[in-house]
Design an enzyme around this catalytic site. Structure first.
Site, PDB file in Angstrom:
ATOM      1  N   LEU A   1       0.882  -1.166   0.000  1.00 14.70           N
ATOM      2  CA  LEU A   1       0.000   0.000   0.000  1.00 14.70           C
ATOM      3  C   LEU A   1       0.920   1.217   0.000  1.00 14.70           C
ATOM      4  O   LEU A   1       2.030   1.158   0.552  1.00 14.70           O
ATOM      5  CB  LEU A   1      -0.880   0.021   1.258  1.00 14.70           C
ATOM      6  N   ASP A   2       0.444   2.317  -0.575  1.00 11.25           N
ATOM      7  CA  ASP A   2       1.248   3.542  -0.567  1.00 11.25           C
ATOM      8  C   ASP A   2       1.436   4.032   0.865  1.00 11.25           C
ATOM      9  O   ASP A   2       0.665   3.680   1.764  1.00 11.25           O
ATOM     10  CB  ASP A   2       0.534   4.644  -1.365  1.00 11.25           C
ATOM     11  N   LYS A   3       2.409   4.907   1.027  1.00  7.06           N
ATOM     12  CA  LYS A   3       2.702   5.444   2.376  1.00  7.06           C
ATOM     13  C   LYS A   3       1.469   6.132   2.979  1.00  7.06           C
ATOM     14  O   LYS A   3       1.213   6.036   4.177  1.00  7.06           O
ATOM     15  CB  LYS A   3       3.871   6.429   2.265  1.00  7.06           C
TER      16      LYS A   3
ATOM     17  N   HIS B   1       0.220   2.272  -7.753  1.00  7.06           N
ATOM     18  CA  HIS B   1      -0.735   3.380  -7.547  1.00  7.06           C
ATOM     19  C   HIS B   1      -2.032   3.160  -8.330  1.00  7.06           C
ATOM     20  O   HIS B   1      -2.606   4.103  -8.874  1.00  7.06           O
ATOM     21  CB  HIS B   1      -0.147   4.709  -8.025  1.00  7.06           C
TER      22      HIS B   1
ATOM     23  N   LYS C   1      -5.370   5.170  -7.467  1.00  5.45           N
ATOM     24  CA  LYS C   1      -5.192   6.612  -7.711  1.00  5.45           C
ATOM     25  C   LYS C   1      -5.133   6.897  -9.215  1.00  5.45           C
ATOM     26  O   LYS C   1      -5.740   7.853  -9.707  1.00  5.45           O
ATOM     27  CB  LYS C   1      -3.909   7.096  -7.033  1.00  5.45           C
TER      28      LYS C   1
END
Ligand code: URA
Length: 243
Positions: free
Chosen positions: A102-104, A185, A188
């Site tokens: 998962l992204d930060k 990503h 997004k």
């Protein structure tokens, strides 16, 4: 299996630390302290106590983490805290890694394990394991998204996505999105391709296994075998909660 190897694998201490504990008589097998690291034990049958704690042997460990924003899905990072740093001592062991990223700034369900074969299967695009996200959008969602996402949209310059399902909620700025791959990503970029922008993202399900609604942000819990099987179980179930 050698006792020093067993101790290192099951508790995350180094082989050298295991040897030091043996010297201090802190590793007990079937009631007697072991005298040397090369003593062989049967992990399935022997009763083993390390540093005063009874070891409940599992060949592999499976952990559900409710990831907070600000942590990175990596084993090591120079700049940011990693998800592995959130694992409590009783669940630490050698070889743990986050299966998938998962992204930060993304929150939610991260699956952590030391079972490389299972992680590989789970992450393979051919497995089509669903991931469900709660998505907060900058602009209200539009009815046309349903078909756009279902048709297998193209993101950036020609990267084709598999069909995804969008679920609208009463709040037009909040949708749930179900995808079955894990491009960089991806959520997004899909929302950007639809002319919108993600302002908040949380993963709430992997396969048939929802994020435990009682698991606070930043906390982990062990996933039991039955639940691991749920990851591959028939998916398409109701989402765990509204948001
Ligand atoms: N898609 C994203 O864009 N970010 C994540 O963290 C997960 C899926």
């Amino acid at each position: 299996m050698r006792i020093d190897k067993f101790a290192a694998e099951q508790t995350g201490i180094s082989r050298a630390d295991a040897k030091a504990m043996i010297k201090k008589r802190q590793i007990i097998v079937n009631g007697s302290p072991v005298m040397s690291g090369d003593v062989h034990i049967d992990p399935e049958k022997d009763e083993i106590i390390i540093g005063g704690k009874y070891i409940n042997y599992r060949e592999h460990l499976y952990i559900m983490l409710n990831k907070p924003a600000g942590t990175v899905c990596a084993v090591k990072d120079e700049l940011s805290p990693t998800v592995l740093e959130l694992i409590p001592p009783e669940l630490r062991r050698k070889g743990l890694f986050p299966a998938g990223r998962l992204d930060k700034d993304t929150e939610g369900f991260v699956f952590i394990t030391d079972d490389g074969a299972l992680a590989h299967r789970m992450l393979s695009p051919r497995s089509h394991v669903e991931k469900e996200y709660e998505v907060t959008l900058e602009k209200p969602s539009e009815d046309g998204y349903k078909e756009l996402f279902a048709s297998g949209m193209t993101i950036d310059r020609g990267e084709k996505c598999l069909p995804a399902e969008i679920i609208f909620t009463e709040d037009r700025h909040k949708v749930r999105l179900i995808i079955c791959e894990g491009k960089y990503h991806q959520v997004k970029r899909m929302m950007e391709a639809a002319g919108n922008r993600v302002t908040f993202l949380r993963r709430i399900r992997i396969g048939g296994l929802p994020l435990d609604p009682d698991l606070p942000l930043g906390r982990c819990r062990e996933i039991m075998h039955k639940e691991v099987a749920q990851i591959y179980a028939k998916q398409k179930q109701n989402s765990p909660r509204n948001f």
